[in-house]
Design an enzyme around this catalytic site. Structure first.
Site, PDB file in Angstrom:
ATOM      1  N   ILE A 154       0.893  -1.261   0.395  1.00  0.00           N
ATOM      2  CA  ILE A 154       0.261  -0.227   0.265  1.00  0.00           C
ATOM      3  C   ILE A 154       0.974   1.422   0.060  1.00  0.00           C
ATOM      4  CG2 ILE A 154      -1.676   1.646   1.126  1.00  0.00           C
ATOM      5  CD1 ILE A 154      -2.478  -1.472   2.495  1.00  0.00           C
ATOM      6  N   HIS A 155       0.761   1.914  -0.851  1.00  0.00           N
ATOM      7  CA  HIS A 155       1.592   3.401  -0.967  1.00  0.00           C
ATOM      8  C   HIS A 155       1.201   4.171  -1.404  1.00  0.00           C
ATOM      9  CE1 HIS A 155       2.579   3.084  -5.058  1.00  0.00           C
ATOM     10  NE2 HIS A 155       2.261   4.141  -5.284  1.00  0.00           N
ATOM     11  N   ARG A 156      -0.655   4.417  -2.648  1.00  0.00           N
ATOM     12  CA  ARG A 156      -0.792   4.998  -3.037  1.00  0.00           C
ATOM     13  C   ARG A 156      -1.350   6.183  -2.041  1.00  0.00           C
ATOM     14  NH1 ARG A 156       0.509   5.659  -8.382  1.00  0.00           N
ATOM     15  NH2 ARG A 156      -0.510   3.364  -8.792  1.00  0.00           N
ATOM     16  N   ASP A 170      -1.731  -1.644  -3.785  1.00  0.00           N
ATOM     17  CA  ASP A 170      -3.118  -0.610  -5.253  1.00  0.00           C
ATOM     18  C   ASP A 170      -2.025   0.352  -5.928  1.00  0.00           C
ATOM     19  OD1 ASP A 170      -1.000   1.099  -3.363  1.00  0.00           O
ATOM     20  OD2 ASP A 170      -2.443   2.506  -1.971  1.00  0.00           O
TER      21      ASP A 170
END
Ligand code: UD1
Length: 349
Positions: A190-192, A264
């Protein structure tokens, strides 16, 4: 022929690896690293692991708001391009470094080749969407990774020439020998900003993952790590195995052996498809429409604990797989086409 590749982030380095190898068989390449990703595990490790030459220039620009970050990158890149005078500049994907590289080059009338052109989420709140639309409309050579992205570029009536040669990811994945990772696990990234910057969203995601029957392996991006630490979420959801960002070989091996992927990331949706691991994507839209239509990738548009648990329960490998990302040799086709194009088309600043 002298080419200049401009990179700054982890996904840029990965795409640069096979292109750089191909350029250096016959031609001269200089590499500019903007410094956008700078941690050892987000940057150096990729140059070592993927055998990418050390950048000729590193601008060391990071930790800034987007406008300032892009502006400062442009100032640095312009000086280098003026002194190096490359025949063409190559940019990759959709990051702020991609945009800064492309804008600096067109301002000097140096043709831009955009690798991974034509991807769209149709969500203009995403910085990546803003970046790729601008880059596609100012590039001279557009290398679309799939036929649907080539069609998008035709539909937008871009100025540059469109080439439907396949995705460099196919070359990269073909060159990697995966290790088999034992145990039944789900791999999570997850990094957005829309997910990673919100402790409320992260709470929803982690509360679901903390309950599933499989092991959860979660290589944590530095952006996400800041919020996990500030809100003490690692202490709250202890069943999850939080690990540092992985080097590329380790990551690809983990994608290949996983029961399923929850992500994501744009790149990981594509990599899991090519490696035939089913994927659940925590976003409203995907740039990789073929992965969704074929049933290998499922979008969760409303992030709630129950929606994630339901998606995990129903996730399985579809029976049919279609090769949407082309065949090996993409990097060779791209570099040969840049060569042919600039032969009759050399423009100097
Ligand atoms: C960027 C790209 C995104 C890409 C992603 C891959 C843009 C707008 N976004 O997002 O398209 O999918 O990279 O990872 O270009 N940080 C560190 N160490 C690092 C890198 C980042 O601590 O090595 C921190 C930064 O200081 C910043 C945060 O993480 O506070 C986010 O970094 P940023 O460069 O804004 O973008 P990413 O979220 O990594």
């Amino acid at each position: 022929m002298k080419l200049c590749s401009i990179v700054g982030t982890r996904p840029n380095f990965i795409k640069l690896a096979p292109i750089s190898k191909e350029i250096r068989k016959k031609y001269k390449e200089i590499i500019i690293h903007t410094g956008q990703h700078y941690d050892d595990k987000m940057s150096n490790i990729f140059f070592k692991d993927m055998d990418i030459p050390t950048p000729d220039y590193n601008l060391n620009i990071h930790e800034l708001l987007h406008g300032k970050q892009i502006g400062m990158m442009m100032i640095g890149i312009e000086d280098i391009l003026l002194s190096e005078q490359p025949d063409t500049v190559i940019v990759f994907g959709d990051t702020n470094s991609t945009l800064a590289g492309a804008l600096s080059s067109v301002k000097l009338n140096i043709p831009v080749a955009h690798i991974e052109a034509g991807c769209r989420s149709y969500d203009m709140t995403m910085p990546e969407e803003q970046n790729r639309i601008i880059v596609d409309h100012i590039s001279k050579f557009l290398y679309a990774p799939t036929s649907s992205t080539a069609r998008i570029l035709q539909g937008e009536d871009v100025n540059g020439d469109i080439y439907d040669y396949g995705d460099v990811a196919v070359d990269i994945l073909n060159s990697i020998k995966c290790e088999k990772i034992p145990s039944d696990y789900i791999l999570v990234t997850i990094h957005r900003p829309v997910n990673a910057d919100s402790h409320i969203i992260l709470n929803r995601i982690l509360s679901a993952l903390n309950e599933v029957e499989y092991d959860i392996i979660f290589p944590v991006h530095p952006r996400t790590n800041k919020v996990l630490e500030n809100f003490k979420l690692k202490e709250k959801y202890t069943k999850i195995k939080y690990v540092d960002p992985m080097d590329y070989h380790t990551m690809i091996s983990h994608i290949k052996s996983a029961k399923m992927i929850i992500t994501d990331s744009g790149g990981i949706q594509k990599e899991s498809y090519i490696l035939r691991t089913p994927c659940i994507t925590l976003r409203n839209t995907s740039e990789w429409i073929e992965t969704i239509e074929s049933g290998w990738n499922k979008l969760i548009t409303q992030i709630s604990k129950q929606n994630i648990l339901d998606a995990i329960k129903t996730c399985k490998k579809p029976a049919v797989y279609i090769d949407h990302f082309g065949s090996v040799g993409v990097s060779n086709r791209i570099v040969s086409s840049i060569r042919e194009n600039i032969n009759g088309n050399v423009r100097k600043p």
